[in-house]
Design a protein around this motif. Sequence first.
Motif, PDB file in Angstrom:
ATOM      1  N   ALA A  47       0.829  -1.203   0.000  1.00  0.00           N
ATOM      2  CA  ALA A  47       0.000   0.000   0.000  1.00  0.00           C
ATOM      3  C   ALA A  47       0.865   1.256   0.000  1.00  0.00           C
ATOM      4  O   ALA A  47       2.040   1.217   0.379  1.00  0.00           O
ATOM      5  CB  ALA A  47      -0.928   0.004   1.212  1.00  0.00           C
ATOM      6  N   LEU A  48       0.248   2.332  -0.431  1.00  0.00           N
ATOM      7  CA  LEU A  48       0.925   3.621  -0.492  1.00  0.00           C
ATOM      8  C   LEU A  48      -0.128   4.710  -0.410  1.00  0.00           C
ATOM      9  O   LEU A  48      -1.268   4.503  -0.869  1.00  0.00           O
ATOM     10  CB  LEU A  48       1.695   3.734  -1.800  1.00  0.00           C
ATOM     11  N   SER A  49       0.247   5.853   0.154  1.00  0.00           N
ATOM     12  CA  SER A  49      -0.691   6.967   0.245  1.00  0.00           C
ATOM     13  C   SER A  49      -0.101   8.225  -0.367  1.00  0.00           C
ATOM     14  O   SER A  49       1.095   8.489  -0.223  1.00  0.00           O
ATOM     15  CB  SER A  49      -1.051   7.233   1.708  1.00  0.00           C
ATOM     16  N   LEU A  50      -0.949   8.977  -1.030  1.00  0.00           N
ATOM     17  CA  LEU A  50      -0.572  10.264  -1.593  1.00  0.00           C
ATOM     18  C   LEU A  50      -1.425  11.354  -0.968  1.00  0.00           C
ATOM     19  O   LEU A  50      -2.568  11.105  -0.565  1.00  0.00           O
ATOM     20  CB  LEU A  50      -0.792  10.283  -3.107  1.00  0.00           C
ATOM     21  N   SER A  51      -0.868  12.535  -0.890  1.00  0.00           N
ATOM     22  CA  SER A  51      -1.654  13.677  -0.457  1.00  0.00           C
ATOM     23  C   SER A  51      -1.289  14.876  -1.319  1.00  0.00           C
ATOM     24  O   SER A  51      -0.205  14.941  -1.892  1.00  0.00           O
ATOM     25  CB  SER A  51      -1.430  13.987   1.019  1.00  0.00           C
ATOM     26  N   CYS A  52      -2.221  15.799  -1.383  1.00  0.00           N
ATOM     27  CA  CYS A  52      -2.018  16.999  -2.204  1.00  0.00           C
ATOM     28  C   CYS A  52      -2.716  18.165  -1.518  1.00  0.00           C
ATOM     29  O   CYS A  52      -3.934  18.122  -1.312  1.00  0.00           O
ATOM     30  CB  CYS A  52      -2.585  16.776  -3.597  1.00  0.00           C
ATOM     31  N   ALA A  53      -1.943  19.178  -1.200  1.00  0.00           N
ATOM     32  CA  ALA A  53      -2.482  20.360  -0.533  1.00  0.00           C
ATOM     33  C   ALA A  53      -2.471  21.540  -1.490  1.00  0.00           C
ATOM     34  O   ALA A  53      -1.439  21.842  -2.101  1.00  0.00           O
ATOM     35  CB  ALA A  53      -1.661  20.680   0.707  1.00  0.00           C
ATOM     36  N   ALA A  54      -3.600  22.181  -1.598  1.00  0.00           N
ATOM     37  CA  ALA A  54      -3.703  23.400  -2.412  1.00  0.00           C
ATOM     38  C   ALA A  54      -3.491  24.607  -1.511  1.00  0.00           C
ATOM     39  O   ALA A  54      -4.086  24.703  -0.439  1.00  0.00           O
ATOM     40  CB  ALA A  54      -5.072  23.480  -3.077  1.00  0.00           C
ATOM     41  N   SER A  55      -2.639  25.509  -1.966  1.00  0.00           N
ATOM     42  CA  SER A  55      -2.352  26.699  -1.176  1.00  0.00           C
ATOM     43  C   SER A  55      -2.625  27.954  -2.003  1.00  0.00           C
ATOM     44  O   SER A  55      -2.616  27.918  -3.228  1.00  0.00           O
ATOM     45  CB  SER A  55      -0.904  26.680  -0.699  1.00  0.00           C
ATOM     46  N   GLY A  56      -2.826  29.040  -1.295  1.00  0.00           N
ATOM     47  CA  GLY A  56      -3.148  30.301  -1.964  1.00  0.00           C
ATOM     48  C   GLY A  56      -4.408  30.870  -1.358  1.00  0.00           C
ATOM     49  O   GLY A  56      -4.969  30.338  -0.405  1.00  0.00           O
ATOM     50  N   SER A  57      -4.858  31.957  -1.932  1.00  0.00           N
ATOM     51  CA  SER A  57      -6.040  32.634  -1.417  1.00  0.00           C
ATOM     52  C   SER A  57      -7.297  31.977  -1.994  1.00  0.00           C
ATOM     53  O   SER A  57      -7.999  32.546  -2.827  1.00  0.00           O
ATOM     54  CB  SER A  57      -5.997  34.113  -1.789  1.00  0.00           C
ATOM     55  N   ILE A  58      -7.565  30.771  -1.498  1.00  0.00           N
ATOM     56  CA  ILE A  58      -8.626  29.944  -2.071  1.00  0.00           C
ATOM     57  C   ILE A  58      -9.952  30.176  -1.366  1.00  0.00           C
ATOM     58  O   ILE A  58     -10.034  30.064  -0.143  1.00  0.00           O
ATOM     59  CB  ILE A  58      -8.230  28.457  -1.987  1.00  0.00           C
ATOM     60  N   PHE A  59     -10.964  30.433  -2.143  1.00  0.00           N
ATOM     61  CA  PHE A  59     -12.318  30.565  -1.610  1.00  0.00           C
ATOM     62  C   PHE A  59     -13.012  29.206  -1.597  1.00  0.00           C
ATOM     63  O   PHE A  59     -13.623  28.827  -0.600  1.00  0.00           O
ATOM     64  CB  PHE A  59     -13.114  31.569  -2.443  1.00  0.00           C
ATOM     65  N   SER A  60     -12.910  28.501  -2.710  1.00  0.00           N
ATOM     66  CA  SER A  60     -13.515  27.163  -2.778  1.00  0.00           C
ATOM     67  C   SER A  60     -12.908  26.378  -3.937  1.00  0.00           C
ATOM     68  O   SER A  60     -12.348  26.965  -4.864  1.00  0.00           O
ATOM     69  CB  SER A  60     -15.027  27.241  -2.943  1.00  0.00           C
ATOM     70  N   ILE A  61     -13.046  25.079  -3.855  1.00  0.00           N
ATOM     71  CA  ILE A  61     -12.603  24.184  -4.927  1.00  0.00           C
ATOM     72  C   ILE A  61     -13.728  23.209  -5.213  1.00  0.00           C
ATOM     73  O   ILE A  61     -14.181  22.505  -4.305  1.00  0.00           O
ATOM     74  CB  ILE A  61     -11.334  23.410  -4.546  1.00  0.00           C
ATOM     75  N   ASP A  62     -14.168  23.152  -6.439  1.00  0.00           N
ATOM     76  CA  ASP A  62     -15.283  22.256  -6.773  1.00  0.00           C
ATOM     77  C   ASP A  62     -14.859  20.790  -6.707  1.00  0.00           C
ATOM     78  O   ASP A  62     -15.452  19.993  -6.010  1.00  0.00           O
ATOM     79  CB  ASP A  62     -15.809  22.570  -8.175  1.00  0.00           C
ATOM     80  N   THR A  63     -13.847  20.443  -7.451  1.00  0.00           N
ATOM     81  CA  THR A  63     -13.443  19.048  -7.580  1.00  0.00           C
ATOM     82  C   THR A  63     -11.934  18.920  -7.420  1.00  0.00           C
ATOM     83  O   THR A  63     -11.187  19.737  -7.956  1.00  0.00           O
ATOM     84  CB  THR A  63     -13.839  18.484  -8.956  1.00  0.00           C
ATOM     85  N   MET A  64     -11.520  17.904  -6.696  1.00  0.00           N
ATOM     86  CA  MET A  64     -10.100  17.574  -6.601  1.00  0.00           C
ATOM     87  C   MET A  64      -9.936  16.124  -7.027  1.00  0.00           C
ATOM     88  O   MET A  64     -10.847  15.313  -6.853  1.00  0.00           O
ATOM     89  CB  MET A  64      -9.575  17.790  -5.186  1.00  0.00           C
ATOM     90  N   GLY A  65      -8.790  15.841  -7.581  1.00  0.00           N
ATOM     91  CA  GLY A  65      -8.628  14.480  -8.048  1.00  0.00           C
ATOM     92  C   GLY A  65      -7.198  14.114  -8.351  1.00  0.00           C
ATOM     93  O   GLY A  65      -6.276  14.923  -8.205  1.00  0.00           O
ATOM     94  N   TRP A  66      -7.052  12.860  -8.749  1.00  0.00           N
ATOM     95  CA  TRP A  66      -5.759  12.323  -9.110  1.00  0.00           C
ATOM     96  C   TRP A  66      -5.827  11.738 -10.515  1.00  0.00           C
ATOM     97  O   TRP A  66      -6.805  11.049 -10.871  1.00  0.00           O
ATOM     98  CB  TRP A  66      -5.346  11.229  -8.135  1.00  0.00           C
ATOM     99  N   TYR A  67      -4.801  12.021 -11.272  1.00  0.00           N
ATOM    100  CA  TYR A  67      -4.608  11.440 -12.597  1.00  0.00           C
ATOM    101  C   TYR A  67      -3.236  10.783 -12.599  1.00  0.00           C
ATOM    102  O   TYR A  67      -2.408  11.054 -11.736  1.00  0.00           O
ATOM    103  CB  TYR A  67      -4.661  12.525 -13.670  1.00  0.00           C
ATOM    104  N   ARG A  68      -3.004   9.920 -13.564  1.00  0.00           N
ATOM    105  CA  ARG A  68      -1.681   9.309 -13.674  1.00  0.00           C
ATOM    106  C   ARG A  68      -1.287   9.159 -15.134  1.00  0.00           C
ATOM    107  O   ARG A  68      -2.136   9.090 -16.018  1.00  0.00           O
ATOM    108  CB  ARG A  68      -1.650   7.943 -12.977  1.00  0.00           C
ATOM    109  N   GLN A  69       0.020   9.127 -15.318  1.00  0.00           N
ATOM    110  CA  GLN A  69       0.549   8.976 -16.664  1.00  0.00           C
ATOM    111  C   GLN A  69       1.742   8.037 -16.631  1.00  0.00           C
ATOM    112  O   GLN A  69       2.756   8.318 -15.993  1.00  0.00           O
ATOM    113  CB  GLN A  69       0.963  10.327 -17.241  1.00  0.00           C
ATOM    114  N   ALA A  70       1.579   6.923 -17.297  1.00  0.00           N
ATOM    115  CA  ALA A  70       2.665   5.955 -17.422  1.00  0.00           C
ATOM    116  C   ALA A  70       3.498   6.295 -18.651  1.00  0.00           C
ATOM    117  O   ALA A  70       3.015   6.973 -19.566  1.00  0.00           O
ATOM    118  CB  ALA A  70       2.092   4.545 -17.546  1.00  0.00           C
ATOM    119  N   PRO A  71       4.744   5.840 -18.705  1.00  0.00           N
ATOM    120  CA  PRO A  71       5.596   6.138 -19.859  1.00  0.00           C
ATOM    121  C   PRO A  71       4.947   5.712 -21.172  1.00  0.00           C
ATOM    122  O   PRO A  71       4.453   4.584 -21.295  1.00  0.00           O
ATOM    123  CB  PRO A  71       6.859   5.316 -19.571  1.00  0.00           C
ATOM    124  N   GLY A  72       4.912   6.628 -22.110  1.00  0.00           N
ATOM    125  CA  GLY A  72       4.340   6.324 -23.415  1.00  0.00           C
ATOM    126  C   GLY A  72       2.828   6.290 -23.453  1.00  0.00           C
ATOM    127  O   GLY A  72       2.249   5.957 -24.499  1.00  0.00           O
TER     128      GLY A  72
END
Length: 123
Positions: A17-42
């Motif tokens: 198992a493995l865990s990822l996290s992602c923090a958005a910073s800045g003067s944020i009022f709201s975020i509709d959707t957050m997500g993860w994408y991936r790209q393998a070589p080629g």
Amino acid sequence: QVQLRESGGGLVQAGEALSLSCAASGSIFSIDTMGWYRQAPGQQRELVALITNGGSTNYADSVKGRFTISRDNAKNTVYLQMHSLKPEDTAVYYCNADGVRTWAQRDKRYGYWGQGTQVSVSS
């Protein structure tokens, strides 16, 4: 300026198992959707999982039952817990925030990407 900072990732063996996290910073009022994408070589970048600010989720068929996405709206942070990893999960994982509104421009929505973090699964 909004930035996404990813953490986690690394090299694991198949089945682990493995865990990822992602923090958005800045003067944020709201975020509709957050997500993860991936790209393998080629390969093209593909959706892994999405979560709305209301908690609705969407997963790629290839990760259903193994990955769990969650979100802390107060911290503007999205998480991805990955279980039973397979070699085919090896890719660079990118965090995405869509429908981002800042305090200065609450009438506009923007999208942002993180720099990506490598996940490698050995057989």
